[in-house]
Enzyme design. Structure first.
Site, PDB file in Angstrom:
ATOM      1  N   GLY A 229       0.791  -1.118   0.041  1.00  0.00           N
ATOM      2  CA  GLY A 229      -0.043  -0.096   0.097  1.00  0.00           C
ATOM      3  C   GLY A 229       0.893   1.254  -0.146  1.00  0.00           C
ATOM      4  N   GLY A 273       5.846  -4.486  -2.645  1.00  0.00           N
ATOM      5  CA  GLY A 273       6.453  -4.479  -3.959  1.00  0.00           C
ATOM      6  C   GLY A 273       6.673  -3.199  -4.554  1.00  0.00           C
ATOM      7  N   ARG A 274       5.631  -2.492  -4.809  1.00  0.00           N
ATOM      8  CA  ARG A 274       5.897  -1.227  -5.588  1.00  0.00           C
ATOM      9  C   ARG A 274       6.581  -0.337  -4.837  1.00  0.00           C
ATOM     10  NH1 ARG A 274       1.268   0.705  -8.532  1.00  0.00           N
ATOM     11  NH2 ARG A 274      -0.152  -0.602  -7.191  1.00  0.00           N
ATOM     12  N   TYR A 313      -5.910   2.063 -16.396  1.00  0.00           N
ATOM     13  CA  TYR A 313      -6.132   2.818 -15.165  1.00  0.00           C
ATOM     14  C   TYR A 313      -6.136   4.371 -15.385  1.00  0.00           C
ATOM     15  CZ  TYR A 313      -4.789  -1.303 -12.501  1.00  0.00           C
ATOM     16  OH  TYR A 313      -4.758  -2.363 -12.020  1.00  0.00           O
ATOM     17  N   CYS A 340      -4.743  -2.182 -31.548  1.00  0.00           N
ATOM     18  CA  CYS A 340      -6.241  -1.822 -32.137  1.00  0.00           C
ATOM     19  C   CYS A 340      -7.132  -1.432 -31.022  1.00  0.00           C
ATOM     20  CB  CYS A 340      -6.787  -3.143 -32.893  1.00  0.00           C
ATOM     21  SG  CYS A 340      -5.661  -3.398 -34.212  1.00  0.00           S
TER      22      CYS A 340
END
Length: 429
Positions: A229, A273-274, A313, A340
């Site tokens: 988070g 992780g982020r 997003y 496409c």
């Protein structure tokens, strides 16, 4: 202004051997960032970071993190297999349950990983599948809304994850009756926030919940997992999270809530992780087309199949036109890929320096949930991953996909054999 961790001269040399698009990761930045996190929580003797494998599931990077003392947070059979192959065993592995097939529980228990149950009904399901391990964790969902400073961070009551409190209490008692001896508590209530109050606030909720469970069941938790988070500043004007301040805030909550209740030896875990890898990976791509119609477009050789966050997003990723870092941003562009789909855009109405065909573009902050979320729509192939080593050279840590990789699951069919033959005839490599 964001500054790339690689220079134009370095990229030109890299592209002589590895064509764009590719992901590039910064070993030095990753190691230093892990050490900052560990220092911020060094007040807790049992602290451990369980890197979220889903963020960047590359064995070379996992091995690097293992060298820095990290564990792994896994969420699927293949992530468990990957962690095992890299050398993570036993309590090195946290397995977070979520609508989990029995075979995944079986493998997690076989590897000795810490199973983090998502639901009360999973207790009997786990017992039947493989038995209840002595160490077990449960994911808590407090319901309602989660707020900091009058801002709603998340709506746990609408989330599919976790036990509400009554089920959590009953679940602990049931697990103990089934033989569990060491308990953990976990929750995830916000995603990608740089608000320094998030972790201390979450810690307060989990610490008070642990105290209540102790009073009502006599079960003292051994560890509390604050999950992920903590985010990164994708936009240049955003303030980054202050990990030292965050660690101190969690320590204060620990001293104020857990210690007076007699819970003095609770280990703190994280799954960032982020935060750990996001800023230290980028997608490198080349401008190959320009289009002048109702808007100005620059077409690059990467697409949403390489980095889907902007398309999925509307996420912002900063872009540097290499060699033009100090040039005026006086051109308005949409930066597009070749899918496409009209949402295949890395940037919309972005002010950038004049871009010429052949320019190298660095798309920042793609080190987590970047390559991992790649896909093959339109038959587009996933790009290579490279690691910029601390001492300067570049190592290939995942080759780019080939057409035969795309067709490999057809290897039982006549069509695959025809395709393989035609690949050679057409000179496709």
């Amino acid at each position: 202004m964001k500054k790339p961790f690689v220079t134009l001269e370095q990229l030109k040399k890299i592209t002589e051997k590895y064509p764009t698009p590719f992901y590039l990761y910064d070993e030095k930045g990753i190691r230093e960032n892990v050490r900052r996190l560990q220092k911020a929580f060094s007040w807790n003797p049992g602290f451990r970071e369980y890197f979220a494998v889903k963020a960047t599931p590359n064995p070379f990077l996992l091995r690097l993190l293992k060298e820095e003392g990290c564990g792994t947070d896994c969420s699927s059979l293949t992530e468990l297999m990957l962690a095992d192959a890299v050398g993570f065993h036993g309590s090195d592995i946290m397995f977070s349950s979520n609508d989990t097939p029995a075979q995944e529980f079986v493998l997690a228990k076989k590897l000795g990983g810490i199973i983090n149950l998502d639901d009360f009904t999973h207790i009997d399901y786990l017992k039947e599948a493989t038995g209840i391990p002595e160490t077990i964790c449960c994911r808590y969902n407090p319901g309602g809304t989660f707020q900091i400073s009058n801002a709603i961070m998340d709506n746990p009551g609408e989330s599919k994850y976790g036990f509400p409190y009554d089920q959590l209490k009953e679940g602990f008692l049931k697990l103990r009756s089934y033989g569990a001896k060491r308990f953990g508590l976990h929750a995830f209530l916000a995603s990608n926030t740089t608000d320094d109050a998030y972790y201390p606030t979450l810690a307060g909720i989990l610490f008070r919940t642990a105290v209540d469970l102790y009073k009502q069941t006599g079960i003292a938790v051994s560890f509390i997992n604050l999950s992920g988070g903590i985010g990164i500043p994708y936009r240049p004007e955003q303030k980054p999270a202050d990990i030292e301040k965050i660690g101190e805030g969690v320590r204060m909550a620990y001293e104020e809530i857990l210690v007076p209740a007699g819970l003095k030896n609770v280990d703190i875990y994280t799954e960032l992780g982020r935060y750990i890898l996001g800023p230290y990976g980028c997608l490198v791509t080349t401008a190959i087309h320009e289009k002048h119609i109702y808007k100005e477009y620059i077409g690059v050789d990467a697409c949403a199949a390489n980095l889907m966050r902007p398309a999925m997003y509307g996420a912002y990723h900063h872009i540097t036109v290499m060699g033009k870092e100090n040039a005026p941003c006086d051109h308005r562009y949409d930066i597009t890929g070749s899918l496409c789909e009209n949402n295949d855009k890395f940037a919309i109405d972005r002010m950038l320096p004049k871009i010429n065909k052949g320019d190298l573009l660095v798309i920042h902050d793609a080190g987590a949930h970047g390559h991992a979320m790649g896909y093959n729509y339109n038959g587009r192939l996933r790009s290579a991953e490279l690691l910029l080593k601390e001492d300067g050279p570049v190592e290939l840590i995942r080759r780019a996909e080939t057409p035969m990789d795309y067709f490999a699951t057809l290897d039982f069919s006549e069509t695959f054999q025809i395709l393989k033959k035609r690949e050679k005839e057409l000179g496709i490599e």
